[in-house]
Scaffold this motif. Structure first.
Motif, PDB file in Angstrom:
ATOM      1  N   THR A 195       0.843  -1.194   0.000  1.00 52.87           N
ATOM      2  CA  THR A 195       0.000   0.000   0.000  1.00 52.87           C
ATOM      3  C   THR A 195       0.883   1.251   0.000  1.00 52.87           C
ATOM      4  O   THR A 195       2.107   1.154   0.161  1.00 52.87           O
ATOM      5  CB  THR A 195      -0.913   0.002   1.237  1.00 52.87           C
ATOM      6  N   TYR A 196       0.248   2.401  -0.145  1.00 57.17           N
ATOM      7  CA  TYR A 196       0.989   3.651  -0.280  1.00 57.17           C
ATOM      8  C   TYR A 196       1.883   3.964   0.917  1.00 57.17           C
ATOM      9  O   TYR A 196       2.957   4.515   0.772  1.00 57.17           O
ATOM     10  CB  TYR A 196       0.025   4.819  -0.527  1.00 57.17           C
ATOM     11  N   THR A 197       1.388   3.633   2.119  1.00 57.55           N
ATOM     12  CA  THR A 197       2.134   4.054   3.299  1.00 57.55           C
ATOM     13  C   THR A 197       2.900   2.908   3.966  1.00 57.55           C
ATOM     14  O   THR A 197       3.554   3.124   4.985  1.00 57.55           O
ATOM     15  CB  THR A 197       1.174   4.713   4.322  1.00 57.55           C
ATOM     16  N   ALA A 198       2.826   1.699   3.389  1.00 61.16           N
ATOM     17  CA  ALA A 198       3.434   0.522   4.035  1.00 61.16           C
ATOM     18  C   ALA A 198       4.921   0.706   4.337  1.00 61.16           C
ATOM     19  O   ALA A 198       5.364   0.488   5.465  1.00 61.16           O
ATOM     20  CB  ALA A 198       3.224  -0.720   3.173  1.00 61.16           C
ATOM     21  N   HIS A 199       5.674   1.118   3.319  1.00 57.77           N
ATOM     22  CA  HIS A 199       7.113   1.255   3.519  1.00 57.77           C
ATOM     23  C   HIS A 199       7.459   2.268   4.601  1.00 57.77           C
ATOM     24  O   HIS A 199       8.313   2.027   5.436  1.00 57.77           O
ATOM     25  CB  HIS A 199       7.806   1.667   2.208  1.00 57.77           C
ATOM     26  N   SER A 200       6.758   3.408   4.568  1.00 57.34           N
ATOM     27  CA  SER A 200       7.134   4.450   5.515  1.00 57.34           C
ATOM     28  C   SER A 200       6.793   4.045   6.956  1.00 57.34           C
ATOM     29  O   SER A 200       7.546   4.360   7.881  1.00 57.34           O
ATOM     30  CB  SER A 200       6.498   5.786   5.140  1.00 57.34           C
ATOM     31  N   ILE A 201       5.676   3.312   7.152  1.00 55.25           N
ATOM     32  CA  ILE A 201       5.363   2.875   8.520  1.00 55.25           C
ATOM     33  C   ILE A 201       6.381   1.824   8.977  1.00 55.25           C
ATOM     34  O   ILE A 201       6.893   1.881  10.098  1.00 55.25           O
ATOM     35  CB  ILE A 201       3.929   2.321   8.626  1.00 55.25           C
ATOM     36  N   ALA A 202       6.698   0.878   8.081  1.00 53.13           N
ATOM     37  CA  ALA A 202       7.675  -0.163   8.433  1.00 53.13           C
ATOM     38  C   ALA A 202       9.011   0.477   8.814  1.00 53.13           C
ATOM     39  O   ALA A 202       9.638   0.118   9.809  1.00 53.13           O
ATOM     40  CB  ALA A 202       7.855  -1.120   7.266  1.00 53.13           C
ATOM     41  N   GLN A 203       9.388   1.470   8.032  1.00 44.94           N
ATOM     42  CA  GLN A 203      10.658   2.128   8.297  1.00 44.94           C
ATOM     43  C   GLN A 203      10.633   2.900   9.615  1.00 44.94           C
ATOM     44  O   GLN A 203      11.593   2.898  10.367  1.00 44.94           O
ATOM     45  CB  GLN A 203      10.953   3.086   7.140  1.00 44.94           C
ATOM     46  N   ARG A 204       9.490   3.521   9.890  1.00 40.69           N
ATOM     47  CA  ARG A 204       9.350   4.256  11.143  1.00 40.69           C
ATOM     48  C   ARG A 204       9.483   3.310  12.336  1.00 40.69           C
ATOM     49  O   ARG A 204      10.082   3.649  13.347  1.00 40.69           O
ATOM     50  CB  ARG A 204       7.995   4.978  11.172  1.00 40.69           C
TER      51      ARG A 204
ATOM     52  N   PHE B 125      10.988   0.202  12.472  1.00 45.01           N
ATOM     53  CA  PHE B 125      12.307  -0.425  12.629  1.00 45.01           C
ATOM     54  C   PHE B 125      13.461   0.567  12.660  1.00 45.01           C
ATOM     55  O   PHE B 125      14.566   0.219  13.065  1.00 45.01           O
ATOM     56  CB  PHE B 125      12.552  -1.435  11.495  1.00 45.01           C
ATOM     57  N   GLY B 126      13.199   1.788  12.202  1.00 43.54           N
ATOM     58  CA  GLY B 126      14.293   2.745  12.133  1.00 43.54           C
ATOM     59  C   GLY B 126      15.305   2.396  11.050  1.00 43.54           C
ATOM     60  O   GLY B 126      16.447   2.834  11.080  1.00 43.54           O
ATOM     61  N   ARG B 127      14.882   1.540  10.117  1.00 39.33           N
ATOM     62  CA  ARG B 127      15.759   1.195   8.980  1.00 39.33           C
ATOM     63  C   ARG B 127      14.888   0.730   7.821  1.00 39.33           C
ATOM     64  O   ARG B 127      13.693   0.455   7.987  1.00 39.33           O
ATOM     65  CB  ARG B 127      16.762   0.101   9.370  1.00 39.33           C
ATOM     66  N   GLU B 128      15.476   0.622   6.649  1.00 39.28           N
ATOM     67  CA  GLU B 128      14.761   0.165   5.448  1.00 39.28           C
ATOM     68  C   GLU B 128      14.370  -1.313   5.605  1.00 39.28           C
ATOM     69  O   GLU B 128      15.185  -2.139   6.007  1.00 39.28           O
ATOM     70  CB  GLU B 128      15.684   0.361   4.236  1.00 39.28           C
ATOM     71  N   ILE B 129      13.103  -1.643   5.294  1.00 42.84           N
ATOM     72  CA  ILE B 129      12.630  -3.027   5.393  1.00 42.84           C
ATOM     73  C   ILE B 129      12.175  -3.468   4.007  1.00 42.84           C
ATOM     74  O   ILE B 129      11.403  -2.758   3.355  1.00 42.84           O
ATOM     75  CB  ILE B 129      11.449  -3.115   6.394  1.00 42.84           C
TER      76      ILE B 129
END
Lengths: 272, 272
Positions: free
Chosen positions: A239-248, A250-254
């Motif tokens: 989804t549109y916000t999936a990456h940014s929430i995951a990153q928020r 973990f504090g790193r790229e997922i």
């Protein structure tokens, strides 16, 4: 492999806590973003989804399942325990254990989605442990969309939080359970609004601690769980916000791997 | 039978408008509440859902399909037209026709979900008709959850609307298209916040008018559509707020029939 599922990426707060507490284990995560959110759906539908998610994680090598979604934990835990022959953990019981242990006044507040709160599971479980405890709960259906939008600094988010927390504040709870895996992301906004003397209980930390003692007690089973390699994160939609929430979280790229449940076309069961 | 689908019950605003404009036709409605909302999901996933919903409506006797969900209309209309041999209507084109016809300054505002706005479909279609038109759009992801919660009178809803509409107001649009079927329920809050001189265009009314002229022009096909009996409303889940929203839209009690898409257990396609 430790299998974890959630309706979306919120459950990654649990994956993060486990990674921190038990860094030697390998995780496989599934976030059902194609059907998210679960919190407003019926128990029957949530049970069906929870079963499918568990089957998926087993197909990917999971030997132990963590239901990292309070809505699913509320309504589907018993069914999963009956149907699957492997250890099943969920985010509710450890948070309750903590709340009962730390509350001094016996007044506990719970916030969660509509599915979680309507199920009454927290109240039942707490009062089973100590029938003199008073449990006050409030459904907070707008918090998940606010987190998904990343509205952490907006005035409206603060107002909505105040509105949701106000009744619990009036009841003078001394412990507040965050009954949804998205809510730890709002912890810093919740604390001043519920009051600094209220202990805020984050289920993700509690389930990680619980799992740690389980694995210590079951050392031969613990050895069976793969202990090296990298974690895998699957989602049923990007989804549109999936990456940014995951990153928020973990504090790193997922890296999110998309997987599709493929319903058979025309395979429609109609109940009237 | 006229088939209508939406991601949930919001599309009932379209059913209601058709019922009012074309009372002699029978409707079959499908609301995909088990997988709602669509607006935050990826085009690929929305197309898959739209195809399944269309198959379901055809299995229930639909001879004509209306995509009453802007997110699905934005990304899935072309695919459905290629794959299905029956007339397919959607909520976007009629609203655009109206906006282009009524705008005097050529400055048009669009509000919708993230899927709808990101698709850029309104802008493309408007500028195809008149390349001198200026189109300004804003995704409003929190409006659907606010409507689902019934927060029509709350201060937060008004503030969030003002925040979303403010950039469009600055652009001095003279027409505003409500690009989501939930939004007509907020029309009375939107009007004073966008400004009284701005024409607010409700897609549900426009698609009903469009369908009416189509059926007048295709009178032999129109006769084939069943013209008596009662309407049928199917949903893939009965959620907590489904009944109250349906009732709010129609102003009367609506019987929702639950139907289940049954994905084959273990039928999991994995793409890396």
């Amino acid at each position: 492999m430790i299998g974890i599922f959630d309706s979306g990426v919120g459950g990654m707060t649990v994956a993060k806590a486990i990674e921190k507490t038990l860094p030697e284990y390998r995780l496989v995560y599934f976030g059902d973003l194609a059907r998210t959110p679960y919190g407003s759906k019926s128990p029957e539908t949530i049970i069906r989804y929870a079963r499918e998610n568990t089957e998926f994680l087993i197909s990917k090598g999971a030997k132990l399942i963590i239901i990292a979604c309070n809505s699913a934990a509320s309504v589907a835990t018993e069914t999963l325990k009956e149907e699957f022959d492997l250890p099943i953990f969920e985010v509710i019981s450890p948070a309750i254990k903590k709340a009962v242990a730390t509350s001094k006044t016996g007044r506990i507040g719970i916030i969660g989605t509509r599915a979680t709160i309507t199920s009454g599971v927290y109240e039942k479980k707490i009062r089973k442990q100590n029938s003199s405890f008073k449990v006050y709960s409030t459904p907070c259906p707008l918090l998940v969309p606010l987190v998904e939008e990343g509205w952490f600094e907006k005035r409206e988010t603060k107002m909505i939080l105040r509105r949701y927390l106000h009744p619990l504040k009036l009841k003078q709870v001394d412990s507040l359970v965050l009954g949804c895996t998205h809510y730890p992301l709002l912890k810093d906004l919740i604390r001043p609004r519920i009051g600094k003397r209220v202990k805020v209980i984050d289920s993700s930390e509690e389930v990680a601690a619980d799992l740690k003692s389980y694995l210590r007690e079951h050392s031969s089973f613990a050895k069976e769980l793969t202990q090296n390699g990298r974690h895998h994160y699957y989602v049923s939609d990007i989804t549109y916000t999936a990456h940014s929430i995951a990153q928020r979280i973990f504090g790193r790229e997922i890296q999110l791997n998309k997987t599709t449940y493929a319903p058979q076309s025309g395979e429609v069961k109609s109940e009237k």
